[in-house]
Design a protein around this motif. Sequence first.
Motif, PDB file in Angstrom:
ATOM      1  N   LEU A 143       0.830  -1.200   0.000  1.00  0.00           N
ATOM      2  CA  LEU A 143       0.000   0.000   0.000  1.00  0.00           C
ATOM      3  C   LEU A 143       0.867   1.253   0.000  1.00  0.00           C
ATOM      4  N   ASN A 144       0.315   2.319  -0.561  1.00  0.00           N
ATOM      5  CA  ASN A 144       1.039   3.589  -0.583  1.00  0.00           C
ATOM      6  C   ASN A 144       1.033   4.240   0.794  1.00  0.00           C
ATOM      7  N   GLU A 145       2.014   5.127   1.008  1.00  0.00           N
ATOM      8  CA  GLU A 145       2.041   5.951   2.209  1.00  0.00           C
ATOM      9  C   GLU A 145       0.977   7.034   2.061  1.00  0.00           C
ATOM     10  N   LYS A 146       0.423   7.457   3.162  1.00  0.00           N
ATOM     11  CA  LYS A 146      -0.630   8.472   3.128  1.00  0.00           C
ATOM     12  C   LYS A 146      -0.126   9.728   2.413  1.00  0.00           C
ATOM     13  N   GLY A 147      -0.908  10.186   1.433  1.00  0.00           N
ATOM     14  CA  GLY A 147      -0.581  11.394   0.691  1.00  0.00           C
ATOM     15  C   GLY A 147       0.414  11.201  -0.434  1.00  0.00           C
ATOM     16  N   LYS A 148       0.883   9.967  -0.652  1.00  0.00           N
ATOM     17  CA  LYS A 148       1.860   9.709  -1.715  1.00  0.00           C
ATOM     18  C   LYS A 148       1.332   8.633  -2.655  1.00  0.00           C
ATOM     19  N   ALA A 149       1.685   8.740  -3.919  1.00  0.00           N
ATOM     20  CA  ALA A 149       1.342   7.713  -4.907  1.00  0.00           C
ATOM     21  C   ALA A 149       2.552   6.798  -5.067  1.00  0.00           C
ATOM     22  N   ASN A 150       2.867   6.038  -4.007  1.00  0.00           N
ATOM     23  CA  ASN A 150       4.020   5.144  -4.050  1.00  0.00           C
ATOM     24  C   ASN A 150       3.643   3.700  -3.712  1.00  0.00           C
ATOM     25  N   GLY A 151       2.384   3.357  -3.951  1.00  0.00           N
ATOM     26  CA  GLY A 151       1.970   1.964  -3.788  1.00  0.00           C
ATOM     27  C   GLY A 151       2.680   1.090  -4.811  1.00  0.00           C
ATOM     28  N   LEU A 152       2.903  -0.168  -4.463  1.00  0.00           N
ATOM     29  CA  LEU A 152       3.710  -1.058  -5.289  1.00  0.00           C
ATOM     30  C   LEU A 152       2.897  -2.262  -5.749  1.00  0.00           C
ATOM     31  N   LEU A 153       3.061  -2.620  -7.006  1.00  0.00           N
ATOM     32  CA  LEU A 153       2.463  -3.822  -7.583  1.00  0.00           C
ATOM     33  C   LEU A 153       3.525  -4.508  -8.423  1.00  0.00           C
ATOM     34  N   ARG A 154       3.816  -5.775  -8.084  1.00  0.00           N
ATOM     35  CA  ARG A 154       4.786  -6.558  -8.847  1.00  0.00           C
ATOM     36  C   ARG A 154       4.184  -7.916  -9.180  1.00  0.00           C
ATOM     37  N   VAL A 155       4.573  -8.455 -10.330  1.00  0.00           N
ATOM     38  CA  VAL A 155       4.158  -9.795 -10.735  1.00  0.00           C
ATOM     39  C   VAL A 155       5.393 -10.547 -11.232  1.00  0.00           C
ATOM     40  N   TRP A 156       5.588 -11.750 -10.666  1.00  0.00           N
ATOM     41  CA  TRP A 156       6.636 -12.647 -11.115  1.00  0.00           C
ATOM     42  C   TRP A 156       5.990 -13.880 -11.748  1.00  0.00           C
ATOM     43  N   MET A 157       6.625 -14.399 -12.781  1.00  0.00           N
ATOM     44  CA  MET A 157       6.221 -15.666 -13.389  1.00  0.00           C
ATOM     45  C   MET A 157       7.472 -16.524 -13.485  1.00  0.00           C
ATOM     46  N   ASP A 158       7.398 -17.702 -12.876  1.00  0.00           N
ATOM     47  CA  ASP A 158       8.544 -18.616 -12.839  1.00  0.00           C
ATOM     48  C   ASP A 158       9.813 -17.911 -12.362  1.00  0.00           C
ATOM     49  N   GLY A 159       9.664 -17.033 -11.367  1.00  0.00           N
ATOM     50  CA  GLY A 159      10.798 -16.358 -10.757  1.00  0.00           C
ATOM     51  C   GLY A 159      11.319 -15.148 -11.505  1.00  0.00           C
ATOM     52  N   HIS A 160      10.714 -14.808 -12.646  1.00  0.00           N
ATOM     53  CA  HIS A 160      11.148 -13.636 -13.424  1.00  0.00           C
ATOM     54  C   HIS A 160      10.146 -12.502 -13.243  1.00  0.00           C
ATOM     55  N   LEU A 161      10.663 -11.322 -12.963  1.00  0.00           N
ATOM     56  CA  LEU A 161       9.818 -10.150 -12.784  1.00  0.00           C
ATOM     57  C   LEU A 161       9.223  -9.730 -14.128  1.00  0.00           C
ATOM     58  N   HIS A 162       7.879  -9.679 -14.205  1.00  0.00           N
ATOM     59  CA  HIS A 162       7.198  -9.316 -15.455  1.00  0.00           C
ATOM     60  C   HIS A 162       6.489  -7.966 -15.361  1.00  0.00           C
ATOM     61  N   LEU A 163       6.229  -7.526 -14.143  1.00  0.00           N
ATOM     62  CA  LEU A 163       5.521  -6.258 -13.982  1.00  0.00           C
ATOM     63  C   LEU A 163       6.016  -5.613 -12.694  1.00  0.00           C
ATOM     64  N   ASP A 164       6.339  -4.330 -12.751  1.00  0.00           N
ATOM     65  CA  ASP A 164       6.860  -3.617 -11.583  1.00  0.00           C
ATOM     66  C   ASP A 164       6.400  -2.165 -11.663  1.00  0.00           C
ATOM     67  N   ASN A 165       5.426  -1.803 -10.839  1.00  0.00           N
ATOM     68  CA  ASN A 165       4.919  -0.436 -10.824  1.00  0.00           C
ATOM     69  C   ASN A 165       4.887   0.035  -9.371  1.00  0.00           C
ATOM     70  N   GLY A 166       5.691   1.031  -9.064  1.00  0.00           N
ATOM     71  CA  GLY A 166       5.785   1.553  -7.706  1.00  0.00           C
ATOM     72  C   GLY A 166       5.249   2.958  -7.556  1.00  0.00           C
ATOM     73  N   LYS A 167       4.308   3.356  -8.440  1.00  0.00           N
ATOM     74  CA  LYS A 167       3.782   4.724  -8.420  1.00  0.00           C
ATOM     75  C   LYS A 167       2.261   4.723  -8.361  1.00  0.00           C
ATOM     76  N   LEU A 168       1.695   3.845  -7.518  1.00  0.00           N
ATOM     77  CA  LEU A 168       0.241   3.688  -7.496  1.00  0.00           C
ATOM     78  C   LEU A 168      -0.389   4.300  -6.252  1.00  0.00           C
ATOM     79  N   ASP A 169      -1.587   4.832  -6.422  1.00  0.00           N
ATOM     80  CA  ASP A 169      -2.410   5.264  -5.300  1.00  0.00           C
ATOM     81  C   ASP A 169      -3.434   4.159  -5.058  1.00  0.00           C
ATOM     82  N   LEU A 170      -3.204   3.369  -4.027  1.00  0.00           N
ATOM     83  CA  LEU A 170      -4.061   2.216  -3.753  1.00  0.00           C
ATOM     84  C   LEU A 170      -5.060   2.482  -2.634  1.00  0.00           C
TER      85      LEU A 170
END
Length: 161
Positions: A97-124
């Motif tokens: 989850l993001n810190e209050k007042g910041k759009a720094n929420g994180l979402l990552r997806v790995w498939m078979d140990g390889h990072l396929h999606l990395d977004n650390g600028k989310l307002d969740l």
Amino acid sequence: LEGARSACLSYKVFLSKDFKFESEGYMPGLFAAPDLESLDQPQPTGGFVARLGWQKDGAVNVALNTAQSTSGRWIGANTRSVWPIGTWVDVEQEIRLNEKGKANGLLRVWMDGHLHLDNGKLDLGSNDGISLSGIISDIHYLRGPVATSRMTVSPFVVQWQ
């Protein structure tokens, strides 16, 4: 997951060799919401719903619906990652989850140990006092029935803090 600020959902998925990507679709994912009734809405009443999914071409992505969005959005739909068919795939989805007042929420997806999606600028939605709630485990095509396809999903493993 009450009070959790981050979590990782892991499972294995098998898409049959004849799996059809004729329409976008959803796999299990994590959510944070004050009520279960809003989970299938494009705009939950608070928090978010983040389901792994696929596009018509089989691209790996996450369907993210938040209280701040009006129609949801696909994250990662423009990557070159495609769901493998005819083989088991280890899947991991991480949310912080993001810190209050910041759009720094994180979402990552790995498939078979390889990072396929990395977004650390989310307002969740953590500004609303939301914590992670649990797993949304429905699996379906987004629009209408398609040709018969088979998917097998292993039991879930969830870790949180």
